[in-house]
Design an enzyme around this catalytic site. Structure first.
Site, mmCIF file in Angstrom:
data_model
loop_
_atom_site.group_PDB
_atom_site.id
_atom_site.type_symbol
_atom_site.label_atom_id
_atom_site.label_comp_id
_atom_site.label_asym_id
_atom_site.label_seq_id
_atom_site.Cartn_x
_atom_site.Cartn_y
_atom_site.Cartn_z
ATOM 1 N N ASN A 10 -4.771 -2.095 -6.005
ATOM 2 C CA ASN A 10 -3.635 -2.582 -6.792
ATOM 3 C C ASN A 10 -4.076 -3.703 -7.737
ATOM 4 O O ASN A 10 -3.649 -3.745 -8.894
ATOM 5 C CB ASN A 10 -2.517 -3.071 -5.869
ATOM 6 C CG ASN A 10 -1.608 -1.938 -5.421
ATOM 7 O OD1 ASN A 10 -0.818 -1.437 -6.199
ATOM 8 N ND2 ASN A 10 -1.754 -1.525 -4.188
ATOM 9 N N ARG A 43 -1.910 -21.270 11.264
ATOM 10 C CA ARG A 43 -1.451 -20.627 10.021
ATOM 11 C C ARG A 43 -1.219 -21.678 8.945
ATOM 12 O O ARG A 43 -1.565 -21.473 7.788
ATOM 13 C CB ARG A 43 -0.148 -19.864 10.259
ATOM 14 C CG ARG A 43 -0.322 -18.546 10.933
ATOM 15 C CD ARG A 43 0.985 -17.753 10.927
ATOM 16 N NE ARG A 43 0.816 -16.488 11.629
ATOM 17 C CZ ARG A 43 0.190 -15.428 11.116
ATOM 18 N NH1 ARG A 43 -0.303 -15.489 9.893
ATOM 19 N NH2 ARG A 43 0.044 -14.326 11.833
ATOM 20 N N MET A 57 -3.220 -8.913 3.703
ATOM 21 C CA MET A 57 -2.733 -8.582 5.029
ATOM 22 C C MET A 57 -2.575 -9.817 5.912
ATOM 23 O O MET A 57 -3.122 -9.896 6.999
ATOM 24 C CB MET A 57 -3.661 -7.555 5.690
ATOM 25 C CG MET A 57 -3.841 -6.297 4.876
ATOM 26 S SD MET A 57 -2.274 -5.575 4.313
ATOM 27 C CE MET A 57 -1.816 -4.642 5.744
ATOM 28 N N ARG A 58 -1.903 -10.835 5.390
ATOM 29 C CA ARG A 58 -1.598 -12.029 6.185
ATOM 30 C C ARG A 58 -0.110 -12.320 6.042
ATOM 31 O O ARG A 58 0.453 -12.197 4.937
ATOM 32 C CB ARG A 58 -2.387 -13.241 5.661
ATOM 33 C CG ARG A 58 -3.872 -13.124 5.786
ATOM 34 C CD ARG A 58 -4.363 -13.441 7.169
ATOM 35 N NE ARG A 58 -3.960 -14.782 7.605
ATOM 36 C CZ ARG A 58 -4.059 -15.195 8.886
ATOM 37 N NH1 ARG A 58 -4.498 -14.363 9.808
ATOM 38 N NH2 ARG A 58 -3.708 -16.411 9.230
ATOM 39 N N LEU A 70 2.560 -15.038 5.664
ATOM 40 C CA LEU A 70 2.499 -16.387 5.105
ATOM 41 C C LEU A 70 3.601 -17.254 5.703
ATOM 42 O O LEU A 70 4.696 -16.777 5.992
ATOM 43 C CB LEU A 70 2.634 -16.304 3.585
ATOM 44 C CG LEU A 70 1.456 -15.565 2.918
ATOM 45 C CD1 LEU A 70 1.817 -15.121 1.524
ATOM 46 C CD2 LEU A 70 0.204 -16.438 2.924
ATOM 47 N N HIS A 94 4.963 -3.305 -1.198
ATOM 48 C CA HIS A 94 5.069 -2.782 0.168
ATOM 49 C C HIS A 94 5.154 -1.264 0.088
ATOM 50 O O HIS A 94 5.960 -0.743 -0.705
ATOM 51 C CB HIS A 94 6.304 -3.373 0.860
ATOM 52 C CG HIS A 94 6.491 -2.900 2.265
ATOM 53 N ND1 HIS A 94 5.718 -3.367 3.308
ATOM 54 C CD2 HIS A 94 7.337 -1.989 2.799
ATOM 55 C CE1 HIS A 94 6.090 -2.753 4.420
ATOM 56 N NE2 HIS A 94 7.081 -1.921 4.141
ATOM 57 N N ASP A 130 8.814 -8.740 4.185
ATOM 58 C CA ASP A 130 9.118 -7.463 3.519
ATOM 59 C C ASP A 130 10.582 -7.358 3.118
ATOM 60 O O ASP A 130 11.177 -6.281 3.163
ATOM 61 C CB ASP A 130 8.725 -6.281 4.416
ATOM 62 C CG ASP A 130 7.221 -6.262 4.669
ATOM 63 O OD1 ASP A 130 6.820 -5.749 5.725
ATOM 64 O OD2 ASP A 130 6.481 -6.785 3.824
ATOM 65 N N THR A 176 -0.934 6.055 -5.666
ATOM 66 C CA THR A 176 -1.042 6.338 -7.108
ATOM 67 C C THR A 176 0.172 5.764 -7.841
ATOM 68 O O THR A 176 0.064 5.299 -8.967
ATOM 69 C CB THR A 176 -1.116 7.856 -7.382
ATOM 70 O OG1 THR A 176 0.070 8.468 -6.883
ATOM 71 C CG2 THR A 176 -2.315 8.481 -6.722
HETATM 72 C C1 GRF Z 1 -1.393 -0.495 -0.214
HETATM 73 O O1 GRF Z 1 -0.778 0.573 0.476
HETATM 74 C C2 GRF Z 1 -0.351 -1.563 -0.446
HETATM 75 O O2 GRF Z 1 0.957 -1.026 -0.509
HETATM 76 C C3 GRF Z 1 -0.488 -2.428 0.752
HETATM 77 O O3 GRF Z 1 -1.894 -2.483 0.972
HETATM 78 C C4 GRF Z 1 -2.423 -1.170 0.701
HETATM 79 C C5 GRF Z 1 -3.798 -1.276 0.112
HETATM 80 O O4 GRF Z 1 -3.694 -1.913 -1.133
HETATM 81 N N1 GRF Z 1 0.092 -3.705 0.507
HETATM 82 P P1 GRF Z 1 -4.991 -2.187 -2.070
HETATM 83 O O5 GRF Z 1 -5.679 -0.864 -2.286
HETATM 84 O O6 GRF Z 1 -5.897 -3.138 -1.309
HETATM 85 O O7 GRF Z 1 -4.419 -2.763 -3.335
#
Ligand code: GRF
Length: 196
Positions: free
Chosen positions: A17, A72, A97-98, A100, A116, A152, A179
């Protein structure tokens, strides 16, 4: 020197992304058209593949290792210090992936986005694609939203819908959703920038 709006993107892994945002910023000349640029890519993991891409693009990178902080709050404080070094107008969570802390979220309220991989408010949390398949959903998708202290949730900026096809696995559905993520995230950011 005209004022340039700095975008800081936070990643934990491949950063697809983030890469889509960087590519769109270049293709659409955000520097010229929106006085905005991706100023930095920051990860909580030194091995995040997206850091390689960012460095190849000449974008500043930083790593704030969550494992080297006892709490944290301590991690979030160091992360905020790294982010603020780039004077961001916008902080973009992209595969970050944390979870916050409320203090961190409050600090960037109104200029903190996340993507998300579900059609929120359906399926907050993890394993969204498997849950959609298990629930028999005919459609799935992704959501770009403002980050609030409730995980979320928060005002929705963009969504994309994809069909769930017979025989889909979580992996095949994730790939189809991803995609679309690469289209809606840059679009959401581009439309928000003039209002920052
Ligand atoms: C994606 O599915 C996004 O929706 C989620 O993390 C996944 C991997 O994202 N937040 P990326 O390829 O590291 O941007």
């Amino acid at each position: 020197m005209s004022f340039m709006k700095n975008i800081v993107i936070l990643i934990s892994g491949g950063g697809s992304n983030m890469a889509a945002i960087v590519r769109t910023a270049l293709r659409d000349d955000w520097r010229g058209s929106r006085a905005a640029q991706v100023a930095a890519v920051i990860s909580n993991r030194a091995d995040a593949g997206g850091l390689v891409f960012a460095r190849e693009q000449g974008i500043a990178t930083a790593v704030v290792d969550h494992k080297s902080h006892a709490t944290r709050e301590a991690f979030d404080a160091e992360l905020a210090a790294a982010i603020d070094g780039f004077q961001p107008s916008l902080v973009v969570l992209a595969g970050f992936m944390r979870i916050l802390t409320p203090g961190f979220v409050q600090r960037y309220r109104g200029r903190l986005l996340n993507i998300h991989p579900s059609l929120l408010p359906a399926f907050p949390g993890l394993h969204t694609h498997q849950r959609a398949i298990d629930a028999g959903c005919k459609f799935a998708g992704a959501t770009v939203h403002q980050v609030t202290s409730e995980l979320d949730h928060g005002p929705i900026l963009e969504q994309a819908v994809v069909p769930v096809l017979p025989g889909d696995t979580a992996e095949s559905l994730a790939a189809r959703v991803l995609t679309q993520e690469h289209l809606i995230y840059p679009r959401a950011i581009a439309s928000l920038l003039p209002h920052l």
